[in-house]
Design an enzyme around this catalytic site. Structure first.
Site, short mmCIF file in Angstrom:
data_model
loop_
_atom_site.label_atom_id
_atom_site.label_comp_id
_atom_site.label_asym_id
_atom_site.label_seq_id
_atom_site.Cartn_x
_atom_site.Cartn_y
_atom_site.Cartn_z
N GLY C 475 22.86 -61.64 -108.31
CA GLY C 475 23.04 -61.98 -109.07
C GLY C 475 22.03 -60.54 -110.28
CD GLN C 476 21.64 -57.25 -107.21
OE1 GLN C 476 21.85 -58.32 -106.85
NE2 GLN C 476 21.39 -56.58 -105.45
CB SER C 514 17.17 -55.93 -97.56
OG SER C 514 16.96 -54.83 -97.58
CE LYS C 709 6.14 -46.38 -108.95
NZ LYS C 709 4.77 -46.80 -108.56
N GLY C 710 11.30 -49.96 -106.28
CA GLY C 710 12.16 -51.20 -106.18
C GLY C 710 11.41 -52.53 -107.57
CD GLU C 713 11.93 -58.18 -102.35
OE1 GLU C 713 11.70 -58.98 -101.04
OE2 GLU C 713 12.37 -57.18 -102.17
#
Lengths: 162, 288, 779
Positions: C475-476, C514, C709-710, C713
């Site tokens: 979904g990301q 993750s 960057k990520g 979350e």
């Protein structure tokens, strides 16, 4: 397990089917397991999440709370029944355009609720869209984008008509 | 879900026969939005499901009767909330029905089904109570009519005998002028089961206020104050509060997963005063 | 790692390309596990007990076996002995309960039948005789001296904590907390509830044994972790274990690690038939959750609001088996002190066993549970010191290059910018409408550490490109990002790029999807694979056309040399001739394993967020209305801004869930009281804040492609602190337990009113029992 089967006829996405169904099987189960229409999703099985929303004789319902046997003779529209051939329904297009889709599991149900909402109320307000889609949970929670997608579809349909 | 026999009688005679044959081990199916959840969770052990949607007599929808409306057993909440007569005469009931589940649920669920489950938290019950709804019951031995208040006996238990069904619900137009309202407290804004719900009907000329209270007693409760204290704008605040508190005392809420007894008790009072306030505002608007 | 951070003008980078795979998701064509049928599959139903902790006395399957269509009923006794145990960290979880049931929902037997109805009926007929045992259902109970031990010491080897319910203790200590002098010390305890992932797709698994190997279908986030664990329980080599992992219908960490796949694999081997298990929502609630915790924290500030020390003790209630829970606690401990300059800190985080569902990864990975406590402390300190939530943070937040943890990764962004943007987004500093409050908070999460990722890029004869990789798109929108990166790198049209994921027999190894790592690590690997393709194109051009490699330039989808411009297709055609061929590029990224580091290595980047909230409280009912919510995240570079913003918005709403309404409740027998959609409330579309802003800071200063960057979350890390502060300002009460349900807020207001009825709407310094010292000058 021996189970008595009941004969029913269903018009699904414009096509009639004659089926033998068990009394305890929901419309959702029959759509998914017997007709292989897996676009309609199963989650809560208690009418709370809306993932299994289909149109039954033109009205949105949660197909997990309806027995197949009790809708003998009815007309059903599922997500697979939207659009024409390769042409997506404008609401589907709008969901893509507005980034309203994340994991996608809730989306078929939300689009079916959206179709019903726009049919009943072609020019909904922001709040009316919230009200109309309140029976559909999205845990990715793209709610803002979903509302935009529905509003923009309504707007475009309005422009096309005027 | 366990298996069961499915029947869809076309005539009442067949219905009565099935009811005798399955002697209590059956469930009546109308909208099914509540029944299917109970079946799936194994909370009923019905050997038969009797679908009453084959009985044409129950498909009456909304009919005008002398001085009111008759709501057929199979009338859907989704249709009732859109009905102009319902909106005009029974706004608190329409508000309550809008709180029942989601659009999808209201497109399937019947008003009659909502009361037949005899849930203390049934959303429509408080409003039906303040409007003095009467329940028309049909059985193999004949017909009878009960006030809704007498219809609810205990959680999940109504006054229906094993061989009876609800045929329709009658609602008399309330005396005018009047003001009514419905309020409900939930854990989130989206659809939810009621923590507490309150309906209010205020009839100034009779000096009467009626409250329907949901989720605060074993059955939905009707409480009435006819003293006029709560209908007269000039009453002292202290007098009003004390009259409300007295009415609220009739409630015997419990603690459960949704709220504690104490919170329910406090919210009941808060909702009652707010409901009364809204009802009198509406009354004033209707007069002006 | 990446070759350049300059974005070419025509690049797709930074553009919101429509989601790859989106079309199937709006038409219902997307196949999730439950939508896939295996011919001849047996349907499995699990048998569980209505208690959290029990000794199994006997299991009688005879009635169940009489049900028509039942193929077998398996208990632990039917499996190889000792019963295989598994887990991502420790092999502690038995495939089926052995002797004892340790959590509500732990299967004692599994029925396999020709159809679901028969399996369900038979499962009801399995008769289990059991004795309920006292259970550990709270942090207090886990730590009590007379508490039953959840895990047998014999399973814990030489662990000195083997005779306690403490799984592990994570300690960080720098400076000297005991000697540090503070003007204001706040000491308080906060709690955070157990939370359900509640992905709309319930768990579903299938397995099939064939030709000496096993294939397992699972909506797993980390297919290669699954492969390792299935190989372990089946004693098969990795090469004989194939994991097919279709896109999950939402995971949020819940589907990161194996649940019942090992059981299904063994059942497939035993029965010789494919097997299929689809959990219902209630069973899914029993299969995964977020750890609850209790945080005691003592924070010291000087009179200017500078953090002097933080002394933090956090107890996390994990479940009956460790799963990845202890890793969650380690990361929570590592960043417990927040994105601030902390001269002195002492952190002790303990992971505890309990007789509950094993807690696992959950978006934010332990940070939200600790952030709630320390951000609330900072907000309370600001109030006591006459500062506001913005000023106190501006004074403390680490500037780029400064250390937040000794020896750790320094602050890798202009975090003060992020904070300021969040404040601006909710009109911080403007007059507050009456009855409302505002709050700010920050959150910081360590990204991935030890790992490796690989990409195979295949440039085909017609100029189209296939990428093979082990990322999961849950979904990301990972596919979309990788298409954008590859299409930009090789300058091929995005519609000519195909991505294959989710099959360990086809795609090369990847550690995990993750820690918001895929865009950075897999993204870099995609670019490297494409660059490898280009390098090989130059090699074959040299061989084919006799031109020196240094003279060849590649841009615009063509090779340019000696006045010629040849599209890839021409070069491939000339080189391979009628036999045809393809160019295969490999991209690999890796982060080194540092055994002495608490996280296995320093995080490659920080996921950093600032949150602003404006809220109103109905003081009669305790209901909170969120008027404004803003998250601002430092993402370095958003490859696809729409996807980043949508994820951030979703994460923020999920954060509102655990802040306002979500909590799993247990009864005295350790049973979930509110499993399922009816009484476990998640935000609906009507629970949206009045306005929701998802802002991005993009300084292109991350380690990923183009400085990325990520993301994904950060939005959930610190919602609670900002909402809590807004509620405090609006009401004058401080609540330290989540969620802030109407009833809890009402109760706090009642308490306040009982102490001082006039104080409901005014802030008061006097009622905070947590104030230990307050320098005279401050009063």
């Amino acid at each position: 397990m021996s189970t008595q089967k009941y004969p029913i006829k269903l018009e699904v996405n414009g096509e009639w089917h004659t089926l033998q169904v068990a009394a305890q099987h929901s419309l959702l189960q029959v759509l998914r397991d017997q007709l292989n229409l897996t676009g309609t999703k199963e989650c809560c099985d208690e009418g709370e999440c809306g993932a299994c929303t289909v149109l039954l004789n033109g009205r949105s319902v949660t197909s997990c709370l309806i027995l197949a046997v009790e809708v003998d003779g009815s007309s059903i529209t599922t997500i697979e029944g939207l659009g024409q051939g390769d042409q997506l329904d404008p609401l589907q297009e709008s969901f893509l355009e507005h980034g309203a889709v994340q994991c996608g599991f809730c989306i078929p149900g939300i689009i079916m609720s959206g179709k019903y909402l726009l049919k009943k109320n072609p020019k909904p307000t922001y709040e009316e869209v919230q009200e109309g889609l309140a029976g559909n949970l999205c845990r990715c929670a793209g709610y803002g984008q979903i509302i935009e997608a529905v509003l923009s579809t309504a707007e475009k349909a309005g422009e096309a008509q005027s | 879900m366990s298996t069961f026999q499915y029947y869809r009688p076309q005539r009442f005679e067949e219905l009565w026969q099935l009811m005798v044959e399955y002697n209590n081990a059956f469930s009546l199916l109308a909208g099914g939005t509540d029944l299917l959840v109970r079946l799936r969770k194994g909370r009923t052990n019905s050997r038969a499901l009797i679908d009453i949607k084959g009985l044409q007599e129950l498909h009456g929808g909304i009919q005008e009767i002398n001085g009111g409306l008759r709501v057929g057993a199979l009338a859907l909440m989704g249709d009732l909330v859109d009905d102009a007569r319902m909106q005009q005469h029974f706004p608190a009931l329409v508000e309550a029905m809008k709180w029942v589940g989601s659009t999808q649920i209201r497109n399937r669920a019947t008003l009659t089904g909502n009361i037949c489950n005899a849930s203390p938290a049934a959303d429509t019950a408080p409003a039906l109570l303040v409007y003095g709804a009467r329940v028309n019951i049909l059985g193999s031995l004949g017909e009878r009519t009960l006030s809704l208040e007498d219809f609810f006996l205990a959680p999940g238990r109504s006054a229906l005998n094993p061989h009876e069904i609800v045929q329709s619900i009658d609602l008399s137009y309330p005396e005018t002028p009047n003001g009514s309202s419905f309020l409900r407290l939930t854990r989130r804004r989206g659809f939810d089961l009621a923590t507490v719900s309150v309906a209010c009907l205020l009839i100034p000329e009779a000096g009467r206020i009626r409250f329907g209270l949901g989720a605060v007693a074993p059955t939905p409760l009707l409480v009435i104050d006819g003293s006029g204290v709560l209908t007269q704008t000039e009453s002292a605040q202290v007098a009003k509060e004390s009259a409300l508190a007295k009415l609220a005392e009739r409630a015997t809420p419990i603690s459960d997963v949704r709220a504690s007894k104490e919170y329910r008790q406090a919210m009941l009072f808060a909702l009652m005063s707010k409901a009364q306030h809204i009802a009198s505002e509406r009354l004033n608007q209707s007069r002006s | 790692m990446s070759a350049s951070t300059t974005i070419p003008a025509e690049s797709l980078v930074g553009k919101s390309l429509t989601r790859v795979g989106g079309r199937d998701r709006v038409t219902g064509a997307q196949r999730y596990i439950a939508d896939i049928k295996l011919d001849g599959a047996l349907h499995v139903k699990l048998v569980t007990l209505p208690v959290g902790h029990a000794r199994i006395i006997s299991i009688d399957t005879s009635l169940a076996l009489q049900v028509t269509g039942v193929s077998c009923v398996i208990t632990a006794a039917d499996l190889k002995q000792p019963v295989p145990r598994f887990g991502p960290s420790f092999n502690d979880r038995p495939v089926l309960a052995v002797d004892e049931v340790k959590y509500y929902g732990e299967p004692v037997a599994a029925v396999a039948a020709e159809d679901e109805d028969s399996a369900e009926e038979a499962a009801r007929l399995v008769q289990v005789e059991y004795e309920e045992l006292p259970g550990v259902y709270s942090v207090e109970r886990a730590l009590a001296s007379d508490a039953p031990l959840v895990q047998a010491p014999s399973l814990r080897g030489n662990n000195p904590l083997a005779h306690t319910n403490i799984i592990n203790e994570w300690k960080l200590d720098w400076g000297n907390v005991d000697t540090a002098k503070a003007d204001l010390v706040l000491e308080n305890t906060y709690t955070f509830p157990m939370i359900s992932h509640f992905a709309i797709e319930p768990f579903a698994f299938m397995a099939s044994a064939k030709d000496g190997g096993i294939t397992v279908w699972s909506p797993i986030q980390h297919p290669f972790v699954m492969q390792r664990i299935i190989a372990h329980v089946t004693d098969l080599p990795l090469s004989a274990v194939r994991i097919i992992a279709p896109d999950p219908g939402g995971s949020f960490g819940g589907k990161a690690y194996p649940k019942f796949e090992p059981l299904l694999a063994l059942m497939a081997l035993k029965t010789g038939r494919p097997v299929r298990l689809v959990l219902n929502l209630e069973e899914s609630f029993q299969a995964s959750r977020r750890a609850s915790n209790q945080v005691w924290v003592r924070s010291g500030f000087d009179h200017q609001g500078m953090l002097v020390f933080q002394d933090i003790r956090a107890d996390f209630m994990l479940g009956a088996y460790v799963d990845i829970g202890d890793r969650v606690v380690s990361k929570a401990a590592y960043t417990a002190a927040g994105p601030y300059r902390n001269p002195n800190a002492r952190i002790l985080a303990r992971s505890l066993f309990s007789h509950t569902t094993p807690s696992t990864a959950f978006r934010g990975f332990g940070v939200p549970q600790v952030s709630w406590a320390i951000e609330s402390q900072i907000n309370q300190a600001a109030e006591k010191l006459g500062l506001d939530g913005l000023e106190i943070r501006l004074r403390n937040v680490a500037h780029k290059g400064e250390l937040v943890i000794p020896g750790g990764t320094p602050a890798d962004g202009h975090w003060e910018q992020t904070l300021q943007k969040a404040a601006d987004a909710i009109d911080w500093g403007t007059p507050l409408p009456s009855g409302r409050g505002r709050g700010l908070s920050m959150g910081m999460k360590p990204s991935a550490t030890v790992l490796s990722s690989n990409v195979l890029a295949r440039l085909h004869m017609d100029g189209s490109l296939s990428l093979l990789m082990g990322t999961s798109d849950m979904g990301q929108g990972a596919r979309t990002v990788f298409v954008q990166l590859a299409a930009s790198e090789l300058e091929v049209p995005p519609e000519k790029v195909q991505i294959t994921m989710g099959d360990t027999s086809i795609v090369p190894f990847d550690s995990s999807t993750s820690a918001s790592r895929s865009t950075v690590f897999m993204g870099n690997a995609v670019r490297l694979a494409c660059q490898d393709v280009m390098r090989k194109l130059k090699e074959i051009a040299t061989e084919q056309y006799g031109v020196a490699q240094g003279e060849i330039q590649i841009f615009g989808g063509k090779l340019h040399f000696a006045g010629r411009s040849l599209p890839y297709t021409t070069v491939l055609k000339d080189y391979f001739g009628p036999g045809r061929g393809e160019i295969i590029g490999l991209g690999t990224t890796r982060a080194r394993f540092e055994p002495e580091h608490p996280l296995g290595g320093n995080p490659a980047f920080w996921e950093l967020v600032a949150v602003g909230c404006e809220a109103e409280v109905d003081t009669t009912t305790g209901e909170i209305t969120i008027h404004k919510l803003a998250t601002v995240t430092d993402v370095g570079k958003a490859i696809n801004p729409q996807q980043v913003e949508t994820q951030d918005a979703g994460a923020a709403i999920m954060g509102l869930g655990h802040t306002l309404m979500e909590h799993l409740m247990l009864d005295d027998h350790g049973r979930l009281r509110n499993a399922g959609a009816l009484d476990y409330r998640i935000p609906t579309i009507k629970d949206m804040p009045g306005s929701l802003h998802s802002g991005l800071v993009e300084n292109q200063d991350g380690p990923g492609p183009f400085g990325a960057k990520g993301a994904g979350e950060s939005g959930i890390l610190s919602i609670s602190g900002a909402v809590g502060a807004a509620v405090s300002q609006a009401t004058g009460v401080i609540i330290r337990d989540l969620p802030l349900t109407p009833e809890r807020v009402w109760l706090a207001l009642q308490d306040k009113a009982n102490i001082n009825p006039s104080a409901i709407h005014s802030k008061s310094l006097d009622h905070d029992s947590g104030v230990h010292q307050l320098a005279d000058g401050l009063k």
